[in-house]
Design an enzyme around this catalytic site. Structure first.
Site, PDB file in Angstrom:
ATOM      1  N   ARG A  15       1.239  -1.562   0.161  1.00  0.00           N
ATOM      2  CA  ARG A  15       0.032   0.030  -0.379  1.00  0.00           C
ATOM      3  C   ARG A  15       1.104   1.558  -0.439  1.00  0.00           C
ATOM      4  NH1 ARG A  15      -3.440  -1.567   5.304  1.00  0.00           N
ATOM      5  NH2 ARG A  15      -1.731  -2.261   5.831  1.00  0.00           N
ATOM      6  N   LYS A  75       2.132   2.344   7.282  1.00  0.00           N
ATOM      7  CA  LYS A  75       2.378   1.527   9.032  1.00  0.00           C
ATOM      8  C   LYS A  75       3.414   2.416   9.451  1.00  0.00           C
ATOM      9  CE  LYS A  75       1.589  -2.225   9.240  1.00  0.00           C
ATOM     10  NZ  LYS A  75      -0.367  -2.277   9.745  1.00  0.00           N
ATOM     11  N   TYR A  94      -0.510   4.853  10.857  1.00  0.00           N
ATOM     12  CA  TYR A  94      -0.518   3.864  11.256  1.00  0.00           C
ATOM     13  C   TYR A  94       0.831   3.651  12.241  1.00  0.00           C
ATOM     14  CZ  TYR A  94      -4.894   1.853   9.281  1.00  0.00           C
ATOM     15  OH  TYR A  94      -6.008   2.299   8.905  1.00  0.00           O
ATOM     16  N   HIS A  96       0.462   1.948  16.340  1.00  0.00           N
ATOM     17  CA  HIS A  96       0.555   1.018  16.988  1.00  0.00           C
ATOM     18  C   HIS A  96       1.421   1.179  18.310  1.00  0.00           C
ATOM     19  CE1 HIS A  96      -2.549  -0.533  14.318  1.00  0.00           C
ATOM     20  NE2 HIS A  96      -1.803  -0.573  13.369  1.00  0.00           N
ATOM     21  N   GLU A 118      -5.094   5.006  14.323  1.00  0.00           N
ATOM     22  CA  GLU A 118      -5.381   4.089  14.432  1.00  0.00           C
ATOM     23  C   GLU A 118      -6.727   4.758  15.886  1.00  0.00           C
ATOM     24  OE1 GLU A 118      -1.764   3.055  15.809  1.00  0.00           O
ATOM     25  OE2 GLU A 118      -2.462   3.965  14.624  1.00  0.00           O
ATOM     26  N   SER A 134     -10.401  -2.267   8.146  1.00  0.00           N
ATOM     27  CA  SER A 134     -11.430  -3.182   8.503  1.00  0.00           C
ATOM     28  C   SER A 134     -12.297  -4.545   7.999  1.00  0.00           C
ATOM     29  CB  SER A 134     -12.230  -2.332   9.990  1.00  0.00           C
ATOM     30  OG  SER A 134     -11.593  -2.131  11.277  1.00  0.00           O
ATOM     31  N   SER A 220     -22.275 -12.854  23.370  1.00  0.00           N
ATOM     32  CA  SER A 220     -21.386 -12.782  23.512  1.00  0.00           C
ATOM     33  C   SER A 220     -21.111 -13.397  24.866  1.00  0.00           C
ATOM     34  CB  SER A 220     -20.017 -12.212  23.783  1.00  0.00           C
ATOM     35  OG  SER A 220     -19.212 -12.934  23.240  1.00  0.00           O
ATOM     36  N   LEU A 240     -11.327  -5.401  19.182  1.00  0.00           N
ATOM     37  CA  LEU A 240      -9.897  -4.825  19.417  1.00  0.00           C
ATOM     38  C   LEU A 240     -10.133  -5.385  20.747  1.00  0.00           C
ATOM     39  CD1 LEU A 240      -9.672  -1.579  17.181  1.00  0.00           C
ATOM     40  CD2 LEU A 240      -8.236  -3.929  17.140  1.00  0.00           C
ATOM     41  N   VAL A 267      -8.003 -12.026  12.343  1.00  0.00           N
ATOM     42  CA  VAL A 267      -7.631 -10.127  12.223  1.00  0.00           C
ATOM     43  C   VAL A 267      -7.480  -9.018  12.819  1.00  0.00           C
ATOM     44  CG1 VAL A 267      -9.310  -8.639  10.806  1.00  0.00           C
ATOM     45  CG2 VAL A 267     -10.265 -10.947  10.824  1.00  0.00           C
ATOM     46  N   SER A 268      -7.347  -9.099  14.397  1.00  0.00           N
ATOM     47  CA  SER A 268      -7.532  -7.898  15.226  1.00  0.00           C
ATOM     48  C   SER A 268      -5.376  -7.617  15.361  1.00  0.00           C
ATOM     49  CB  SER A 268      -7.763  -8.348  16.433  1.00  0.00           C
ATOM     50  OG  SER A 268      -9.653  -7.872  15.936  1.00  0.00           O
ATOM     51  N   ASP A 270      -4.012  -8.469  17.538  1.00  0.00           N
ATOM     52  CA  ASP A 270      -3.568  -8.195  19.473  1.00  0.00           C
ATOM     53  C   ASP A 270      -2.817  -9.709  19.643  1.00  0.00           C
ATOM     54  OD1 ASP A 270      -4.894  -5.550  19.286  1.00  0.00           O
ATOM     55  OD2 ASP A 270      -6.238  -6.740  19.837  1.00  0.00           O
ATOM     56  N   ILE A 301      -3.345  -7.605   6.687  1.00  0.00           N
ATOM     57  CA  ILE A 301      -3.771  -8.283   6.016  1.00  0.00           C
ATOM     58  C   ILE A 301      -4.155  -7.543   4.465  1.00  0.00           C
ATOM     59  CG2 ILE A 301      -6.696  -9.463   5.036  1.00  0.00           C
ATOM     60  CD1 ILE A 301      -6.142 -10.643   7.758  1.00  0.00           C
TER      61      ILE A 301
END
Length: 372
Positions: A15, A75, A94, A96, A118, A134, A220, A240, A267-268, A270, A301
């Site tokens: 990207r 990133k 992003y 993180h 994020e 997402s 849940s 998340l 996918v998350s 963590d 992803i």
């Protein structure tokens, strides 16, 4: 302002932060845009495309960072890029920071102003710069499940689709947010039995209105989750997990009740988060096995779909990047409380509470460092 669009160097990251059309918006406002050579090739944009919209191409990463006031990325800053950071440089990407202590250290040491996509939120408490990625990550997560359920990729040889005369596979999705709905849209359209778990009944109601009848919607709680783990073929985690939490939604012990060679797609991503056994992987080496369960925990992803992802990401981030360029970073942060939520470091001070708690280091509020 001089905006620098960097070429991403993370493993299999194709990207780029800004499309040629996005460059045009900066140029129209009188800004200068520098694009690192070949930065857009992975997303289908040539240097000529950027030049055609008024950008200037620079040959090296060093030159880009040296000449730019704002670095516009996708990133986090990687160790190879640390040497280019300097006091007063603005980084918008992003970040993180909670997961990358060494990056946080260098951003603080070099007095960099960093703003994390994020953590920017909106009036509804949602995260608009995460949302487009997402959805793509959720859909890409299901596509990964299609691949890694195949025996040729180490799976148990299960086709995630309805086939007459054969048991219909079951897919469990944790979280009814953008990623979860993206995964459910594809999984259900293939005819699978899909279950979505969430604690937000409003999200479940929304999912009911947009998804087909082969999607079961469950509150849940622990028992519902355990029941799903026992029967599911694929578990897709899309929530998340708060970074300072030390407990887990799916513990290592709980993996033992899952069917052998089942697949978890986190996918998350963590690490040791909602899924205790999760640790980030790459597109080059995407899976590993714990307790007999295959894990896919690729942390970028959307990079597998770079052209779609770049357009979608630029559409979301560009309005904020333009505010920073047009007003200057301090005024933009003061006037936009949602952008301010993403402020991570400011002149040697950590301004993100989540990272402070996760890394057990002092932090202050954005409002305090900005004097508002």
């Amino acid at each position: 302002m001089i905006i620098g669009i960097a070429k991403e160097i993370k493993n299999n990251e194709y990207r780029v932060a800004c499309t040629p059309n996005g460059v045009k918006e900066f140029i129209k406002r009188g800004h200068t845009v520098l694009v690192e050579k070949d930065a857009g090739l992975g997303s289908g944009f040539s240097d000529k495309d950027y030049i055609g919209q008024g950008a200037k191409i620079v040959a090296t990463t060093e030159e880009l960072y040296e000449k730019s006031e704002l670095i516009y990325k996708v990133k986090e800053i990687l160790p190879e890029e640390y040497k280019y950071l300097r006091e007063g440089l603005i980084v918008f990407t992003y970040i993180h920071s909670n997961a990358h202590r060494d990056q946080t250290d260098i951003l603080l040491e070099k007095n960099v102003i960093s703003i994390a996509y994020e953590d920017v939120n909106d009036k509804d408490g949602e995260f608009p710069l995460l949302k487009p990625m997402s959805e793509i990550a959720g859909k890409g997560g299901f596509i990964a499940a299609l691949n890694f359920c195949q025996s040729i990729h180490g799976g148990k040889g299960l086709l995630l689709a309805r086939v007459h005369g054969v048991r219909t596979p079951e897919v469990t999705i944790i979280g009814a947010g953008n990623a979860g709905l993206g995964a459910a849209e594809l999984a259900s359209s293939f005819g699978n039995k899909v279950t979505i778990l969430d604690i937000d009944t409003n999200k479940l109601e929304y999912a009911k209105n947009i998804l087909p009848s082969n999607v079961e919607l469950l509150y849940s709680d622990e028992q519902n989750l355990i029941d799903c783990l026992k029967r599911t073929d694929v578990l897709i985690n899309c929530i998340l997990w708060p970074k300072w939490r030390t407990d887990h939604l799916v513990s290592r012990q709980m993996l033992k009740i899952m069917k052998p060679k089942s697949l978890i797609v986190d996918v998350s991503c963590d690490d040791n988060g909602a899924i205790e056994t999760s640790r980030s992987t790459s597109h080059d080496n995407p899976i590993y096995v714990e307790e007999g369960i295959t894990h896919y925990v690729v942390d970028n992803i959307p990079a597998a779909f770079p052209q779609t992802s770049t357009y979608s990401l630029c559409n979301a981030t560009l309005p904020f990047a333009l505010q920073i360029a047009d007003k200057g970073v301090e005024k933009a942060l003061v006037e936009n409380k949602y952008l301010r939520r993403g402020l991570t470091t400011w002149n040697g001070k950590l301004t993100l509470e989540e990272t402070g708690k996760k890394q057990n280091r002092p932090y202050t509020t954005p409002e305090k460092v900005l004097g508002i």
